[in-house]
Design a protein around this motif. Structure first.
Motif, PDB file in Angstrom:
ATOM      1  N   ILE A  95    -104.476  65.689  -7.924  1.00  0.00           N
ATOM      2  CA  ILE A  95    -103.270  64.966  -8.111  1.00  0.00           C
ATOM      3  C   ILE A  95    -102.284  65.711  -7.426  1.00  0.00           C
ATOM      4  CG2 ILE A  95    -103.901  63.693 -10.044  1.00  0.00           C
ATOM      5  CD1 ILE A  95    -102.131  65.860 -11.684  1.00  0.00           C
ATOM      6  N   TYR A  96    -101.090  65.217  -6.929  1.00  0.00           N
ATOM      7  CA  TYR A  96     -99.831  65.911  -6.287  1.00  0.00           C
ATOM      8  C   TYR A  96     -98.945  65.916  -7.599  1.00  0.00           C
ATOM      9  CZ  TYR A  96     -95.079  66.273  -4.630  1.00  0.00           C
ATOM     10  OH  TYR A  96     -93.945  66.921  -4.419  1.00  0.00           O
ATOM     11  N   SER A  97     -98.834  67.287  -7.934  1.00  0.00           N
ATOM     12  CA  SER A  97     -97.954  67.601  -9.244  1.00  0.00           C
ATOM     13  C   SER A  97     -96.524  67.778  -8.973  1.00  0.00           C
ATOM     14  CB  SER A  97     -98.807  68.796  -9.969  1.00  0.00           C
ATOM     15  OG  SER A  97     -98.315  69.899  -9.028  1.00  0.00           O
ATOM     16  N   GLY A  98     -96.178  68.048  -7.839  1.00  0.00           N
ATOM     17  CA  GLY A  98     -94.762  68.395  -7.668  1.00  0.00           C
ATOM     18  C   GLY A  98     -94.676  69.180  -6.312  1.00  0.00           C
ATOM     19  N   SER A  99     -93.358  69.330  -6.197  1.00  0.00           N
ATOM     20  CA  SER A  99     -92.857  70.373  -4.983  1.00  0.00           C
ATOM     21  C   SER A  99     -92.493  71.645  -5.397  1.00  0.00           C
ATOM     22  CB  SER A  99     -91.638  69.716  -4.487  1.00  0.00           C
ATOM     23  OG  SER A  99     -90.393  69.964  -5.468  1.00  0.00           O
ATOM     24  N   GLY A 100     -92.217  72.407  -4.467  1.00  0.00           N
ATOM     25  CA  GLY A 100     -92.114  73.974  -4.684  1.00  0.00           C
ATOM     26  C   GLY A 100     -90.861  73.916  -5.692  1.00  0.00           C
ATOM     27  N   ASP A 101     -90.004  73.072  -5.668  1.00  0.00           N
ATOM     28  CA  ASP A 101     -88.714  73.131  -6.605  1.00  0.00           C
ATOM     29  C   ASP A 101     -89.011  72.863  -8.057  1.00  0.00           C
ATOM     30  OD1 ASP A 101     -87.033  74.049  -4.546  1.00  0.00           O
ATOM     31  OD2 ASP A 101     -86.451  72.115  -3.913  1.00  0.00           O
ATOM     32  N   ASP A 102     -89.946  71.831  -8.057  1.00  0.00           N
ATOM     33  CA  ASP A 102     -90.301  71.318  -9.317  1.00  0.00           C
ATOM     34  C   ASP A 102     -91.829  71.211  -9.404  1.00  0.00           C
ATOM     35  OD1 ASP A 102     -90.617  70.387 -12.082  1.00  0.00           O
ATOM     36  OD2 ASP A 102     -89.363  68.523 -11.410  1.00  0.00           O
ATOM     37  N   PRO A 103     -92.539  72.083  -9.557  1.00  0.00           N
ATOM     38  CA  PRO A 103     -94.109  72.015  -9.341  1.00  0.00           C
ATOM     39  C   PRO A 103     -94.594  71.083 -10.399  1.00  0.00           C
ATOM     40  CG  PRO A 103     -93.606  74.266  -9.931  1.00  0.00           C
ATOM     41  CD  PRO A 103     -92.374  73.647  -9.716  1.00  0.00           C
TER      42      PRO A 103
END
Length: 113
Positions: A95-103
């Motif tokens: 699953i995609y859990s988030g970006s570098g700013d909000d993992p």
């Protein structure tokens, strides 16, 4: 030369969010966002798509984190988790859990409101 500079900048930007994802989450129980696509594999790098969708997360189910990967992107990176359903371990995927700013944008640790 411009491509090399762009890749260097992207790598630098993606490292900025690395601290947010520095701890090992393997074995942790999470509650992902409902109906989040589960993929056969995460993207491998900048412009490659993730693997085929093989399922989706089920509302109010717990999942165990098996592995985590940070995929570098121009905008700071993506966080991907390989998870399995805690009650049905054969149901697993990425699953995609988030970006570098909000993992952790797409999940909460079990027990958190």
């Amino acid at each position: 030369m411009r491509a090399l500079i762009a890749v260097s900048i992207a790598a630098g930007l993606s490292m900025a969010g690395a601290e947010a994802w520095s701890q090992d989450l393997s074995g942790q129980l999470i509650a992902p966002a409902p109906n989040l696509p589960m993929r056969a594999s995460p993207p491998s790098m900048f412009f490659t798509p993730p693997g085929d969708q093989i399922g989706a997360t089920v509302p109010k189910q717990e999942y165990r984190i098996l592995e985590q990967r940070r995929i570098p992107t121009i905008f700071g990176g993506q966080q991907w988790l390989k998870i399995e359903n805690a009650q049905q371990p054969e149901k697993r995927g990425w699953i995609y859990s988030g970006s570098g700013d909000d993992p952790a944008a797409n999940f909460k640790f079990s027990g958190q409101e």
